[in-house]
Enzyme design. Sequence first.
Site, PDB file in Angstrom:
ATOM      1  N   HIS A  48       1.509  92.246  45.109  1.00  0.00           N
ATOM      2  CA  HIS A  48       0.937  92.728  44.068  1.00  0.00           C
ATOM      3  C   HIS A  48       1.101  91.780  42.772  1.00  0.00           C
ATOM      4  CE1 HIS A  48       0.047  96.702  46.684  1.00  0.00           C
ATOM      5  NE2 HIS A  48      -0.548  95.835  46.890  1.00  0.00           N
ATOM      6  N   GLU A  84       2.719  93.358  39.564  1.00  0.00           N
ATOM      7  CA  GLU A  84       4.143  93.751  39.782  1.00  0.00           C
ATOM      8  C   GLU A  84       5.141  93.072  39.481  1.00  0.00           C
ATOM      9  OE1 GLU A  84       2.182  97.497  42.519  1.00  0.00           O
ATOM     10  OE2 GLU A  84       3.665  96.060  43.567  1.00  0.00           O
ATOM     11  N   HIS A  99       8.079  96.016  45.539  1.00  0.00           N
ATOM     12  CA  HIS A  99       7.008  96.435  44.493  1.00  0.00           C
ATOM     13  C   HIS A  99       7.352  97.043  43.296  1.00  0.00           C
ATOM     14  CE1 HIS A  99       3.540  96.500  47.872  1.00  0.00           C
ATOM     15  NE2 HIS A  99       4.608  96.354  48.387  1.00  0.00           N
ATOM     16  N   GLU A 139      10.054 100.454  45.469  1.00  0.00           N
ATOM     17  CA  GLU A 139       9.362 100.622  44.302  1.00  0.00           C
ATOM     18  C   GLU A 139      10.181 100.553  42.990  1.00  0.00           C
ATOM     19  OE1 GLU A 139       6.014 100.611  44.250  1.00  0.00           O
ATOM     20  OE2 GLU A 139       5.169 101.470  46.312  1.00  0.00           O
TER      21      GLU A 139
HETATM   22 ZN   LIG Z   1       2.647  97.413  44.897  1.00  0.00          ZN
END
Ligand SMILES: [Zn+2]
Length: 1121
Positions: free
Chosen positions: A786, A789, A883, A968
């Site tokens: 992504h 990010e 992420h 994350e």
């Molecule tokens: Zn992500």
Amino acid sequence: MHSYGRQSNFTWNGTLRELSNYSCSERVRPSMAAPGSSSGLEVLLSTLQNAGDIESTLSTLNVLDELLSAGTDRRILYMISKGGSEALLSALVTTARTFSPNFTILLPLLHLLAKVGHRDRRIGMKAEKAEAVMLTLNLLKQNERHSRMTAACLWVIQVFCSSVTTATLLGQNRGLDVIFRLIPPYTTRHTRTVKAAIDAFAALLYSMANVKTAVAKGYVSGLLRLYEDWHNKDTGHEAVPIRLALLHCLQQATHCRFGRDALAAHGGMSLLYHSTQTCLASKGLESLVEPAVQLMRKCCPKCPLALTSDRSVYTFVLPGRPTETPPGPQHVGFEDDSDDDAENEEADCTKEYDDDLESDVNKLRSRPELDRPLEQLGQYVRLCPELQHDFQDLDSGSEVDDSSDEEDLLKGDFWNDRRSTVTHRDSPSRSPVDHTASTAEDGDRDVKGEPAEIHLQARDLHSHFLSSSGLKPDGHPSMVDRLLEKHGACIPHHEPRLYAAAAALTKSIPGYSILAFPDFWGHLPPQSKEPMAGRKPNVQRKKVLEDVQRLLSPEDIINEVVFDLEDPSNQCSSDHSGSLSFFSQFECGNLRKAVRIRSHEYDLILNADVNCSQHHQWFYFEVSGMAADIPYRFNIINCEKANSQFNYGMQPVLYSVREALEGRPHWVRTGTEICYYRNNYYPSQGWKICSFYTLTFTVTFRHNQDVCYLAYHFPYTYSALQSHLQGLQRSVDPDKVFFRLQSLCDTLGGNPCPLVTVTAVPSSKSWRDLHQMRNRPCVVLTARVHPGESNASWVMKGTLEFLCSSDPRAESLREAYIFKIIPMLNPDGVINGTHRCSLNGEDLNRQWLKPDSVLSPTIYHAKGFLYYLSSIGRTPLVFCDYHGHSRKKNVFLYGCSVKETLWQSGSKVNTATVKEDPGYRTIPKSLDRIAPAFSFNSCNYLVEKSREATARVVVWREMGVLRSYTMESTYNGCDQGVLKGLQTGTRELEEMGSKFCQSLLSLRRGTTPYKTRVMCHPALELDHIFLDHNSHNCFEDDEPPCVEEIEYLTDIFPKSKGNDLDTEVNGNTSSTDEEEEDEPEMNRNGRQHSLESHLCPHLIGQETLNIKRNGMSISEGQYLS
Ligand SMILES: [Zn+2]
């Protein structure tokens, strides 16, 4: 307690005991009343319905009131369960019809009905069935001049309106007209009745049909005039509850678009705005401000974004697709199912189990077939150079040279031909930099002998960046080179010229030729800690009022477009005198349009992802031409998410060129008065029902005429990765570290997707050492699928640097594992400044189930490479995809567990029979002990259906990798541990990357018999892992509701509590009309929790009964005045 001392048809004591038991103990059920006989309460209710005379009816009402007033709501609920509402309704109907109307009974009856009905959710329906609805309306009409009776009827009508059909029925029978007529302009008389009328009117407007009728009859304008009158004349602030109730009516009446239009058309916005200004200045009027502000937000006319199209300015013609039909959904309400989102908020919290969790054991355990022919896996042999390398040159002491035989043979190896460009003198062919214009300026400056940086101008920075050789065509060093010579900071693993050379090879859709200064110059984390920003009270209110002002005084608004990606005449031009200049045409840049609103306020519009019309979140742009020490307000007006960490202490980041030249090359958190709230813009071609959110923040720049950069988060470009990898390759000790940089494949945009192999060079070329090396377990790490990010890239930078370092733990790791790292799965998205997607407008982390080899090449080949590893018996020990998380704090892992998913999904499968290795918990447990930013409690191991196409789930299910994770990292900061209250910076993110590697040492025992010197670290002793089964649902929001309303459509007037109505009803019975006028207090405090007995006016309580006993006619009572 009353002591009437008579009546034998029911038992006082039994009833009282029963009711008090009910209230004291939940264990006592109504069924525990004496078997075979009716309970006392039932007898009481039956008496009420069948009473033929006034005395017994009154007595019964009195007793009931006494009973119900002594306890809590539970008593009333019990009475409702025993048919109390029906009995009261029936008594009402009988009384009203029989006794042509007898107020002595009607008044207490209505009062009790209001109290009881308010707690009966089905009262409307029951009233309709009993034919009490129209009867009450008629009673109201007949007694308009009787204040107490009017109030009582109005409360009952208000209660009936809890059912929409009942409200509609009343509306169809002119109920709106009857009640609206009862709302007078400002008065000090009968204020309780006035408020009852306004509340009843608001209750009627729960029905949309009534709202439409009210709007059509002009009642919106009428309500505005009433509000204005009460606002102007209530100088003593004694009628605040009435003014609040009028706002509530307006709130209800604006539930439909016509209502909102009517409010705006009749000057409602101006009235509300100006009355709110008065309220803000008066202490007693605070409670009126918030409802008025929310009403203004709601009624602000909606308007489309000033764009020619919602689609991205950048389009990419996909191979094999016609140009005009790009894929991807068009404004489906902005609901995406991103990893970090709980967009479907309401759905989840009410359910016991999450429907999204996979509850089918077979699906949880299945290992689907290959998604491609087995023969195709052969192409990935080249990506395991460590397995083929014979290390014949080990004894000679020189590591493989940079053009080792096998690498030359490897198709797609990109670095060899790039390296040559570093020393190339001419500017790269794709660099259409205009040299002539700025050459003259540089010349001027040289003549005056002033240091160039005094006249820092964005356009000077925009020249010559890509001609990084140090000399311009005319033989003079460029300004940037002179600056670099003079001020260049020494930033580890960053070399500006290497960066420029890498950037020259990066292919972007717009063909970027200009570098953003921070990416070129480099960034060092600042020394000081950066606490989360405190939120000033009512900051959003202040911003919304400023927004409303735009509507009311359009003449004060500049409304000048100062930057527009689509209009070349509006790109970084200095024609707009006094205005800031904006620019975003560089790698990772995202700003589509800037509009100057006031002299120091700008609306900013972000560009959608390429080939897409959504995902506005990431921003990165340059701003220049500022004056120092002046607060500038920036509003990003097309954000999409329903909430944001910007409401919880997060700040955007800023980089100042001047600060960098003075030796402080830092991205720093910046901005005050930050808040995030729904606004009134909708997509230019989209549906009006979607609207955007505003992120507003204020920046006060330190220097005049600086060039600064603002971003959503610390930028990390593809070119930064390339130059970083090249720097690392040069820095590692080739005798110890086996470091290979290869290309996994080319992206759609034609950029190589790097794949790095890191492991330890074997100690000798002996068979034993080579065998050990080739049998090390694989660890596969990926990041930045992504593009928005960027935090993931900083974590990855930390990982790579740690693995290549001389730290003994890094040595152990290299000796234990072979690392296969794809640091950027979505280079095209990163380069072109998208937030979520790749060039095909799709989220690449939803493509893993069946990736398309043409449209999602990096995923297709990453998956192919993992298949290949499995096919040669080298299934990775660990897979982790890095992420960033925009709605939670801390760093945490999502993993996959069959058992935990089954537990959480409410599956009936006996999990005791399911065998599962709990080893998936080892890494998170270890990180919890060693990584300060990590939060074990935020981790979970649930397999969601909506995530079945993500890397984590596919690698777990299809490749059988037990330890398959998404890591994350917050964009904001931590709310636990030593970093609590601080925003994370790149230092913390990089540290997290190194800690993740260190946690892998906890797996090493048992997997390899070699050196264990680091294994004795106590933090890594993880023998028995306690399974607490308490996985949270990962997608729920961590944060409490925001202190201010983010949405404006939510009803800020929750249906009133029973206690408030009780207080008013009691007020109607405890005071005379005269007292009422001296005492317009109306639920001034909400402390009255007991249902005090005030049902019958005091005169009735004893006196009337006495009168009756003495044989006098009750019809002469004072209530027939
Ligand atoms: Zn992500």
